[in-house]
Write a protein that holds these residues in place. Structure first.
Motif, PDB file in Angstrom:
ATOM      1  N   LYS A 149       3.487 -12.479 -26.925  1.00 58.43           N
ATOM      2  CA  LYS A 149       4.674 -12.277 -27.765  1.00 58.43           C
ATOM      3  C   LYS A 149       4.273 -11.847 -29.165  1.00 58.43           C
ATOM      4  N   LEU A 150       3.262 -12.496 -29.685  1.00 61.09           N
ATOM      5  CA  LEU A 150       2.821 -12.201 -31.043  1.00 61.09           C
ATOM      6  C   LEU A 150       2.297 -10.771 -31.143  1.00 61.09           C
ATOM      7  N   SER A 151       1.492 -10.374 -30.191  1.00 59.79           N
ATOM      8  CA  SER A 151       0.879  -9.042 -30.255  1.00 59.79           C
ATOM      9  C   SER A 151       1.853  -7.935 -29.871  1.00 59.79           C
ATOM     10  N   SER A 152       2.768  -8.202 -28.943  1.00 58.20           N
ATOM     11  CA  SER A 152       3.645  -7.149 -28.429  1.00 58.20           C
ATOM     12  C   SER A 152       4.930  -6.968 -29.219  1.00 58.20           C
ATOM     13  N   LEU A 153       5.479  -8.074 -29.738  1.00 55.77           N
ATOM     14  CA  LEU A 153       6.809  -7.999 -30.333  1.00 55.77           C
ATOM     15  C   LEU A 153       6.844  -8.195 -31.838  1.00 55.77           C
ATOM     16  N   ALA A 168      10.495  -8.551 -21.787  1.00 56.57           N
ATOM     17  CA  ALA A 168      11.309  -8.021 -22.884  1.00 56.57           C
ATOM     18  C   ALA A 168      12.226  -6.914 -22.393  1.00 56.57           C
ATOM     19  N   LEU A 169      11.674  -5.977 -21.614  1.00 54.85           N
ATOM     20  CA  LEU A 169      12.501  -4.881 -21.104  1.00 54.85           C
ATOM     21  C   LEU A 169      13.567  -5.396 -20.154  1.00 54.85           C
ATOM     22  N   ALA A 170      13.210  -6.353 -19.312  1.00 54.31           N
ATOM     23  CA  ALA A 170      14.178  -6.900 -18.350  1.00 54.31           C
ATOM     24  C   ALA A 170      15.284  -7.679 -19.043  1.00 54.31           C
ATOM     25  N   SER A 171      15.053  -8.080 -20.281  1.00 46.43           N
ATOM     26  CA  SER A 171      16.064  -8.843 -21.029  1.00 46.43           C
ATOM     27  C   SER A 171      17.057  -7.945 -21.748  1.00 46.43           C
ATOM     28  N   LEU A 172      16.843  -6.636 -21.736  1.00 44.06           N
ATOM     29  CA  LEU A 172      17.658  -5.730 -22.542  1.00 44.06           C
ATOM     30  C   LEU A 172      18.941  -5.233 -21.887  1.00 44.06           C
ATOM     31  N   PRO A 173      19.026  -5.039 -20.569  1.00 45.79           N
ATOM     32  CA  PRO A 173      20.219  -4.373 -20.007  1.00 45.79           C
ATOM     33  C   PRO A 173      21.547  -4.990 -20.396  1.00 45.79           C
ATOM     34  N   SER A 174      21.639  -6.303 -20.546  1.00 44.68           N
ATOM     35  CA  SER A 174      22.940  -6.933 -20.824  1.00 44.68           C
ATOM     36  C   SER A 174      23.466  -6.573 -22.201  1.00 44.68           C
ATOM     37  N   ALA A 175      22.575  -6.438 -23.201  1.00 40.76           N
ATOM     38  CA  ALA A 175      22.995  -6.100 -24.568  1.00 40.76           C
ATOM     39  C   ALA A 175      21.811  -5.462 -25.289  1.00 40.76           C
ATOM     40  N   PRO A 176      21.515  -4.217 -24.989  1.00 41.25           N
ATOM     41  CA  PRO A 176      20.281  -3.592 -25.480  1.00 41.25           C
ATOM     42  C   PRO A 176      20.175  -3.477 -26.992  1.00 41.25           C
ATOM     43  N   GLU A 177      21.269  -3.197 -27.669  1.00 43.25           N
ATOM     44  CA  GLU A 177      21.185  -3.064 -29.117  1.00 43.25           C
ATOM     45  C   GLU A 177      21.080  -4.440 -29.779  1.00 43.25           C
ATOM     46  N   ARG A 178      21.779  -5.408 -29.221  1.00 42.15           N
ATOM     47  CA  ARG A 178      21.760  -6.763 -29.794  1.00 42.15           C
ATOM     48  C   ARG A 178      20.375  -7.397 -29.675  1.00 42.15           C
ATOM     49  N   PHE A 179      19.714  -7.171 -28.544  1.00 44.63           N
ATOM     50  CA  PHE A 179      18.411  -7.779 -28.320  1.00 44.63           C
ATOM     51  C   PHE A 179      17.264  -6.799 -28.572  1.00 44.63           C
ATOM     52  N   SER A 180      17.512  -5.774 -29.334  1.00 45.06           N
ATOM     53  CA  SER A 180      16.488  -4.767 -29.621  1.00 45.06           C
ATOM     54  C   SER A 180      15.240  -5.394 -30.236  1.00 45.06           C
ATOM     55  N   PRO A 181      14.055  -5.075 -29.726  1.00 41.98           N
ATOM     56  CA  PRO A 181      12.812  -5.593 -30.326  1.00 41.98           C
ATOM     57  C   PRO A 181      12.606  -5.106 -31.756  1.00 41.98           C
ATOM     58  N   LEU A 182      13.251  -3.992 -32.101  1.00 43.04           N
ATOM     59  CA  LEU A 182      13.092  -3.453 -33.453  1.00 43.04           C
ATOM     60  C   LEU A 182      14.110  -4.048 -34.420  1.00 43.04           C
ATOM     61  N   ARG A 183      15.299  -4.377 -33.928  1.00 43.41           N
ATOM     62  CA  ARG A 183      16.352  -4.871 -34.812  1.00 43.41           C
ATOM     63  C   ARG A 183      16.381  -6.400 -34.864  1.00 43.41           C
ATOM     64  N   VAL A 239       3.047   0.710 -15.805  1.00 44.14           N
ATOM     65  CA  VAL A 239       1.875   0.069 -15.205  1.00 44.14           C
ATOM     66  C   VAL A 239       1.063  -0.684 -16.251  1.00 44.14           C
ATOM     67  N   GLU A 240       1.073  -0.177 -17.482  1.00 48.40           N
ATOM     68  CA  GLU A 240       0.248  -0.765 -18.537  1.00 48.40           C
ATOM     69  C   GLU A 240       0.877  -1.978 -19.213  1.00 48.40           C
ATOM     70  N   LEU A 241       2.141  -2.273 -18.927  1.00 49.30           N
ATOM     71  CA  LEU A 241       2.813  -3.380 -19.602  1.00 49.30           C
ATOM     72  C   LEU A 241       2.241  -4.733 -19.173  1.00 49.30           C
ATOM     73  N   ASN A 242       2.192  -5.650 -20.128  1.00 47.67           N
ATOM     74  CA  ASN A 242       1.828  -7.017 -19.768  1.00 47.67           C
ATOM     75  C   ASN A 242       3.098  -7.794 -19.407  1.00 47.67           C
ATOM     76  N   PHE A 243       2.929  -9.062 -19.022  1.00 46.10           N
ATOM     77  CA  PHE A 243       4.077  -9.854 -18.564  1.00 46.10           C
ATOM     78  C   PHE A 243       5.170  -9.930 -19.629  1.00 46.10           C
ATOM     79  N   THR A 244       4.788 -10.203 -20.855  1.00 45.24           N
ATOM     80  CA  THR A 244       5.779 -10.380 -21.917  1.00 45.24           C
ATOM     81  C   THR A 244       6.551  -9.092 -22.177  1.00 45.24           C
ATOM     82  N   GLU A 245       5.878  -7.971 -22.114  1.00 43.17           N
ATOM     83  CA  GLU A 245       6.553  -6.687 -22.332  1.00 43.17           C
ATOM     84  C   GLU A 245       7.501  -6.386 -21.181  1.00 43.17           C
TER      85      GLU A 245
END
Length: 809
Positions: free
Chosen positions: A318-322, A270-285, A261-267
Motif C-alpha cells: 500500500k505504501l509503495s503503490s498508493l 485497488a483496481l477491483a475497488s473502483l467500479p462502484s465509484a471510480p472518481e470517489r475512490f480515485s487513488p489520485l484524488r 500481469v505486473e500488478l501486485n496484490f494491492t494494486e
C-alpha cells in the motif's frame, strides 16, 4: 455517497459510529451474508444460458412475529412483514415485465459495443505512430490475457457467484430489497457482472424503470449469446475506472504504469475497488478513502480464507503503490496518450468530423495515414518550444504607446475581462485575453508532391494555445515576398538579376497610410541607401526601395498576374485579396505560412506548384478505405491539383538569386548549412512579423515568429534573427538535412548564362570596365549593348559585389 452495489462495505462491522469511523460510509455489503470462497475459474469456460436460472430464498424457518404499534418490537416486525411482501410482489412484477421487455427490446445495437473501442491512430508517411485520437478508449484484452489473480480479486469484490447464477441473481436481489426496505434506504445492491456490463453498454444513467428493464433484458441477451468468459472479458475491457480510463488494462497503465500481469496484490485490489465509484475512490484524488475500502475488503478476504499476502506485506505494498503516486488529481488518460504532433492531431480531429461526421471522430479504430515525416515533426515540436523559450525574454509583450484616453479604455477592458462581469451578471460569454507571449508557426512540404512533411501551429500546444497559425493565420510577409516580385521580372524580361536598380528615397503622394498621412515615404530597414545596385544584390541584401522600383518597372498589373498564379488561384480570391499598390513589393499583403511554403515550392519543382495535402487515406478497422486524399483540395486553397506558376528558366533564375539571399537568412545560427538552400527573410514594419522561407530540393518550408496581436512589435526581431535560426534548428534537429538536399534541382527549359556589363546588365562593349556572367530567362536575355562606357571610361567600378561575410563563415 458511494454506490455499494459492488458489495464492498458492511456498516454493521463499524458499530454505531460507522459514519465517522469510515469516512462517511453508511452502506453495507455482502459481508453480512456468509460468502463462498472464490472457485477456480475454468479458462475454457463455454457454458451458455438460454434462460436465467435462479432459486428463491428459503423462508421455512422464518416465522412472522406478532407486533404492536405501541412497541419498538412491533414496529420492527411490521417493517419485516412489509418488506417481505414488497420483495415478493416486486419480484413477481419485475419478472413479468421483463418477459414483456424481452419481446420488445432489441439488444443487438448495444451488444455490438461489447468489443473493444480502439482509438483512431494517426501514422506518418512511413507507418510510424504519430498520435492517438479518442474520447473513450477501452481495453482490447482476450480472456486468456487476463491474469487469473486479477479475475479472482474482482469476482470476490463484485460478484462471487458469477459462474453459478444467470443474468440476474434473484437470491441476492431479494435479499438486497429486504435489507434496503428494513433500513428505510439504499444500503445494499445486488447487480451481477452481467448486469453491470449491460448498464455500461446501454450508457444510460437515468434511474428509471424503463432503463432497469432494458438493462435486465440486455443482461439476459448477453447470457444467452455469450459464454461467461466472454462476458467477463467484455466487463474487463469496458468498465469505467476513473480519470477517463475504461477497462482494467487502460487503468493499470494509467494509475501504476504497469500491465495487468505486473500488478501486485494491492494494486489488483485497488483496481477491483473502483467500479462502484471510480472518481470517489480515485487513488489520485482520495487515496485514504480508497485504502479504507481496501482494508475492509482485505479483512473480509482473510475471514473467508481468500489467499492474500501477510498483513505486513500488504501494508508495505500500500505504501509503495498508493501513497507515493505524486500525480495531479486532475490528470486523465488523455494527457498520457501518444502525441508527437499536437497541432497535426487537432487538425485531423477536425477533418474527421468534416469528412466522416461526428460519430467517426473517435471510438472507431480508424487508421489515418498521413504525409507527415515524424522526424521533421518531432524536431519542429521540440525546437519551436525550446527556441521560443530562449528568446522570449528578449521580446516582451509591449503594446504601442497610447494616449491617456486609450490607456483608460484598455484598463477598463482588462478589468472587465478579469472580473468576467458579462458572464457573472448577464450570463454572457466572456471574451478571453489573447496569448501575450512570443509565438511561432512553421510548416513544410515536399515540392514534388505537395505532401505536408511537418506542421507546427505554435510554440507549444495547450488549451489556451490551440490556434494553428501555420494554416489559420495570415500576416504581412515583408521582404519574404520579394522572390515573387523578381520572378515576374525574370519571366517578363523586364527585370533580370543584372538589372541595375536605384536605392534612393522614393515619395508617393496621395497614398493613404495607416497613421493617417496622405503620402507614403517607404524606407529600407536600416534607413540607409546604397545608390545603384543590381537586382541580385538588392534581393540578397533585402533592399526595399529597389524592390518597389522593380515592381514599377514590371507593372503592377503584371505583378498581380504573378500573385494570381502563385497565391490567389481563383478569380474570387484574387479580387478579394490582391491590391494593386506599390507596397505589394515589400509585403503588405497577408499570407499564411502554408501559402508561402506552397508558393515557394515552385522554385524547387521547375515552376510547378502541387496542391498541398496531409491526409493520404482513412482506413476502417476492417481495411475498407473510407477516404482517399489524392486529388482533394484538403486545405480549401481553391487551386487545381497542379499549377504551372512560372516557366522553368525563370524559376532557375530566381532560385539562383535565392541561393545568394539564403546565405544571410540566419539558418547557420540554427545549425544548418547547405549550398543548395534557397531562402528569403522577411521583417515587417516596426518588427511585428519575422519570416524565413527556405527551399531545398525536397522541402519547401515557411517559419513565422511574432505576437498574435498584430500591433505588438518585437524588440528589433528580424527574419534573420529569429525565424531563420528556427528553420535551421528544425532541419538540423531532424537529421534529414542531407536527405532533403539530395539530388539538386532540375529546370526545363534551362536559363542561359550570359556575360554582361556589371554596371548596366547589357551586353558589354570593348570599353566596359567590369564584366560578369549571370542567368537570364529567355525573355530577359539582353540584346542591347552597353552604351554607358566609352574610350574615356575610368575603370572605377560603381556597382558593389555581394558581401563575402555570410552565415556560412
Amino acid at each position: 455517497m458511494f454506490d455499494n452495489r459492488s458489495g464492498a462495505l458492511d456498516r454493521s462491522s463499524y458499530g454505531s459510529g460507522a459514519r465517522s469511523q469510515a469516512g462517511g460510509f453508511s452502506r453495507t455489503d455482502r459481508s453480512s451474508i456468509p460468502l463462498r470462497k472464490t472457485s477456480d475459474i475454468g479458462r475454457s469456460q463455454s457454458r451458455r444460458f438460454s434462460m436465467p436460472s435462479f432459486s428463491l430464498p428459503s423462508f421455512r424457518s422464518f416465522s412472522l412475529p406478532s407486533f404492536s404499534l405501541s412497541s419498538r418490537r412491533g414496529d420492527r416486525s411490521r417493517l419485516l412483514v412489509l418488506g417481505g411482501f414488497i420483495a415478493l410482489i416486486g419480484a413477481l412484477l419485475y419478472g413479468s415485465v421483463v418477459v414483456v421487455q424481452l419481446a420488445l427490446f432489441d439488444p443487438d445495437p448495444y451488444i455490438s459495443g461489447m468489443g473493444s473501442r480502439s482509438p483512431d491512430r494517426i501514422y506518418d508517411r512511413n507507418g510510424q505512430l504519430i498520435s492517438e485520437l479518442f474520447s473513450l478508449k477501452t481495453g482490447n484484452l482476450k480472456f486468456e490475457d487476463i491474469p487469473k489473480p486479477m479475475i479472482d480479486v474482482l469476482l470476490f469484490v463484485e460478484d462471487e457467484d458469477f459462474y453459478s447464477h444467470g443474468a440476474i441473481d434473484f437470491t441476492a436481489t431479494l435479499r438486497a430489497v429486504f435489507i434496503n426496505v428494513t433500513n428505510a434506504g439504499f444500503v445494499q445492491g445486488a447487480s451481477t457482472i452481467t448486469q453491470q456490463l449491460s448498464r455500461i453498454l446501454l450508457d444510460d444513467r437515468e434511474k428509471t424503470l424503463t432503463r432497469k428493464l432494458k438493462e435486465a433484458s440486455l443482461a439476459y441477451a448477453l447470457e444467452a449469446r455469450y459464454a461467461k468468459n466472454d462476458i467477463l472479458t467484455g466487463y474487463f475491457n469496458n468498465v469505467y475506472l476513473g480519470h477517463g480510463a475504461y477497462g482494467f488494462q487502460t487503468a493499470a497503465d494509467f494509475y501504476f504504469r504497469k500491465t495487468l500481469v505486473e500488478l501486485n496484490f494491492t494494486e489488483r485490489l485497488a483496481l477491483a475497488s473502483l467500479p462502484s465509484a471510480p472518481e470517489r475512490f480515485s487513488p489520485l484524488r482520495n487515496p485514504e478513502m480508497l485504502i479504507r475500502k481496501m482494508d475492509h475488503i482485505y479483512a473480509r478476504m482473510v475471514e473467508d480464507g481468500f489467499p492474500v499476502p501477510a498483513q505486513s506485506e500488504y501494508e508495505s505494498q500500500k505504501l509503495s503503490s498508493l501513497m507515493h503516486l505524486n500525480r495531479s488529481p486532475t490528470e486523465t488518460v488523455f494527457g498520457t496518450r501518444t502525441d508527437h504532433g499536437p497541432y497535426v492531431t487537432e487538425y485531423i480531429r477536425g477533418k474527421l468530423r468534416e469528412i466522416l461526421g461526428d460519430e467517426a471522430e473517435s471510438q472507431s479504430g480508424l487508421r489515418i495515414e498521413t504525409t507527415i515525416d515524424i522526424d521533421l515533426q518531432k524536431s519542429a515540436v521540440k525546437h519551436s518550444r525550446e527556441f521560443l523559450a530562449e528568446i522570449r525574454k528578449q521580446h516582451p509583450y509591449r503594446r504601442p504607446e497610447q494616449n491617456d484616453e486609450s490607456v483608460l479604455k484598455e484598463r477598463i477592458r482588462r478589468e472587465y475581462l478579469l472580473m468576467a462581469l458579462g458572464g457573472a451578471v448577464l450570463g454572457l460569454p466572456v471574451p478571453r485575453t489573447g496569448n501575450k507571449r512570443l509565438e511561432t508557426a512553421s510548416i513544410g512540404l515536399d515540392p514534388a508532391t505537395g505532401e505536408i512533411l511537418f506542421m507546427q501551429g505554435g510554440s507549444e500546444f495547450f488549451p489556451e494555445n490551440q490556434l494553428n497559425r501555420s494554416i489559420q493565420m495570415r500576416r504581412q510577409t515583408g521582404s519574404a515576398i520579394k522572390p515573387i516580385i523578381y520572378s515576374a521580372g525574370a519571366e517578363s524580361g523586364k527585370v533580370s538579376p543584372a538589372t541595375p536598380l536605384e536605392d534612393s528615397p522614393l515619395f508617393f503622394s496621395g497614398v493613404k497610410t495607416a497613421d493617417g498621412k496622405d503620402f507614403w515615404l517607404p524606407d529600407n530597414i536600416d534607413e540607409d541607401y546604397e545608390g545603384i545596385i543590381p537586382a541580385r544584390i538588392a534581393m540578397a541584401k533585402s533592399r526595399n526601395i529597389p524592390a518597389i522600383r522593380a515592381a514599377m518597372m514590371i507593372g503592377l498589373d503584371r505583378v498581380g498576374e504573378q500573385f494570381h498564379k502563385f497565391f490567389f488561384h481563383s478569380d474570387e480570391a484574387f479580387a478579394k485579396r490582391f491590391r494593386a499598390e506599390q507596397g505589394v513589393a515589400i509585403g503588405i499583403l497577408e499570407m499564411s505560412p502554408l501559402e508561402m511554403a506552397s508558393a515557394f515550392s515552385a522554385f524547387a519543382n521547375n515552376g510547378v506548384i502541387k496542391r498541398p495535402f496531409l491526409i493520404r487515406r482513412i482506413v476502417s478497422p476492417t481495411g475498407k478505405v473510407l477516404f482517399d486524399g489524392t486529388g482533394k483540395d484538403e486545405f480549401r486553397m481553391q487551386m487545381p491539383a497542379e499549377v504551372k506558376a512560372i516557366d522553368g528558366d525563370a524559376a532557375e533564375v530566381v532560385a539562383s538569386m535565392m541561393q545568394d539571399s539564403a546565405k544571410y537568412g540566419g539558418t547557420g545560427r540554427g545549425g544548418f548549412n547547405s549550398p543548395l538552400l534557397l531562402g528569403k527573410t522577411g521583417t515587417t514594419n516596426k518588427h511585428r512579423d519575422a519570416w524565413f522561407v527556405g527551399v531545398l530540393p525536397h522541402l519547401s518550408a515557411a517559419v513565422w515568429v511574432g505576437f498574435d496581436n498584430h500591433i505588438v512589435s518585437m524588440n528589433k526581431g528580424t527574419g534573420a534573427g529569429v525565424a531563420g535560426p528556427l528553420f535551421g534548428r528544425i532541419v538540423s534537429g531532424s537529421g534529414k538535412g542531407s536527405e532533403l538536399a539530395k539530388g539538386g534541382y532540375a529546370f526545363d527549359p534551362r536559363a542561359r548564362s550570359v556575360t554582361v556589363c556589371a554596371d548596366t546588365g547589357l551586353l558589354p562593349n570593348g570599353f566596359c570596365p567590369r564584366k560578369k556572367s549571370d542567368l537570364f530567362a529567355a525573355a530577359g536575355v539582353p540584346d542591347k549593348t552597353c552604351d554607358k562606357h566609352g574610350r574615356d571610361t575610368v575603370e572605377n567600378p560603381s556597382i558593389p559585389e555581394l558581401p563575402t561575410k555570410s552565415d556560412f563563415d
